[in-house]
Design a protein around this motif. Structure first.
Motif, short mmCIF file in Angstrom:
data_model
loop_
_atom_site.label_atom_id
_atom_site.label_comp_id
_atom_site.label_asym_id
_atom_site.label_seq_id
_atom_site.Cartn_x
_atom_site.Cartn_y
_atom_site.Cartn_z
N TRP A 1 -7.60 -116.21 -54.28
CA TRP A 1 -6.99 -114.88 -54.34
C TRP A 1 -5.48 -115.02 -54.52
O TRP A 1 -4.92 -116.10 -54.30
N TYR B 1 -1.94 -111.31 -44.32
CA TYR B 1 -3.14 -111.25 -45.15
C TYR B 1 -4.24 -112.10 -44.53
O TYR B 1 -3.96 -113.14 -43.91
N THR C 1 -9.84 -113.90 -47.68
CA THR C 1 -10.06 -112.88 -48.71
C THR C 1 -8.79 -112.38 -49.38
O THR C 1 -8.85 -111.78 -50.46
N LYS D 1 -7.02 -109.99 -48.08
CA LYS D 1 -6.89 -108.59 -47.70
C LYS D 1 -5.65 -108.38 -46.83
O LYS D 1 -5.40 -109.13 -45.89
#
Length: 342
Positions: free
Chosen positions: A162, A206, A210, A212
């Motif tokens: 990511w 984060y 992931t 996120k």
């Protein structure tokens, strides 16, 4: 109270801890000082100290070798004898794996390598990224050209898992009226989170698996945002002093620190990042050539520690460091000041 224990004249670029030893990295050699025996030993080879997370040995690298130095007898063992490259930066993962950023034939490569077989497991040709941190199965990188990007790669394959872009999050207007994108200054890790320090914003956390976004902490208008991570909490000097839970982003504490600076005669600019231990917070002033020691319990001044004879101040990257009952500070003259608590 802390008193001066010793001063070491040097041109040391960095200092590390390994068990009971302090290891100073110089231009051309390293010096190992055993705090228990007071023995001081020089190893006259140019090393880059890469890892000191173990108390038993020190891992260092040269342009074509990775070496292990035993802290018990200072014997040097060659782990890996790599082909020479123009430049090599290494991040050790464990005794088996390492991540290398290497310049070879005028191109930069990011490589996952084995320290036991000298095998290159994977490689990515990339001129701009550099390794920030390796945690578990994740390799965290920032980008030296587009420094608003945080990238997470797989340690096993090198593939991108990511990316997070803080350009909009930290966007601001500078003194010339130009809009500037946010950029990452430092990266911290805590548990399953990676936390980026974003210029003109603050902290952005984060989820490591992931990418996120989990939480953010925005700084004030002080013109600086100075951070230390200690025992799962961030300690921050900005418009106020803050303590923030690293997992949740919850503000745990807020204090005014300007009165403390005034009390000890510190200027409120050109301060280093803080250092924290169980009892104290230490922050140094470039222009005042001194360290402010703050009691953590009641946020009061514990001591002002002046660096006697310092001519060139304290460079901002030279953060004070606690180790055991000692406090270490490099100054701009190339002197390591060692203070010990009574």
């Amino acid at each position: 109270m802390y008193h001066l224990l010793q001063e070491n004249k040097s041109i040391s670029s960095d200092m590390h801890y390994c068990g009971d030893s302090i290891v100073c990295e110089y231009d051309g050699f390293i010096e190992i000082f055993d705090e228990k025996t007071k023995n001081r030993i020089e190893i006259n080879e140019k090393f880059a100290i890469e890892n000191t997370n173990t108390s038993e040995y020190l891992l260092v690298s040269t342009k074509n070798k990775i070496l292990k130095i035993s802290m018990s007898n200072l014997l040097i063992e060659t782990l890996v004898d790599f082909p020479p490259v123009q430049r090599r930066q290494i991040k050790f993962v464990n005794d088996i794996d390492a991540i290398c950023r290497e310049k070879d034939n005028d191109k930069w490569f990011l490589r996952g390598v084995s320290l036991t077989s000298e095998l290159i497991k994977w490689e990515v040709e990339n001129d701009t990224t550099f390794t920030v941190e390796v945690v578990g199965d994740f390799v965290l990188l920032t980008d030296s050209e587009k420094n608003s990007i945080l990238t997470c790669r797989s340690l096993k394959t090198g593939g991108v898992l990511w990316q997070a872009d803080v350009a909009e999050l930290g966007r601001y207007e500078n003194f010339e009226g130009k809009v500037v994108d946010g950029s990452i200054r430092e990266v911290y890790t805590d548990g399953d989170l990676v936390v980026a320090k974003v210029i003109s914003y603050g902290l952005a956390a984060y989820r490591m698996a992931t990418g996120k976004f989990v939480w953010g902490h925005k700084g004030g208008n002080a013109g600086y945002y100075l951070v230390a991570l200690y025992n799962n909490n961030f300690h921050i000097f900005s418009d106020f002093y803050y303590e923030v839970d690293a997992q949740t982003g919850k503000k745990l504490r807020q204090e005014e620190f300007a009165p403390l600076l005034k009390q000890v005669g510190f200027r409120s600019y050109w301060l280093t990042q803080p250092a924290v231990n169980e009892k104290y917070i230490a922050i140094a002033s470039h222009y005042d050539s001194a360290i402010l020691l703050i009691n953590r319990a009641d946020f009061t001044v514990a001591q002002r520690i002046d660096l006697e004879g310092c001519q060139n101040g304290i460079p901002l990257p030279n953060t004070p460091r606690f180790h055991g009952n000692r406090l270490f500070q490099f100054d701009g003259d190339g002197t390591l000041h060692v203070f010990q608590e009574d």
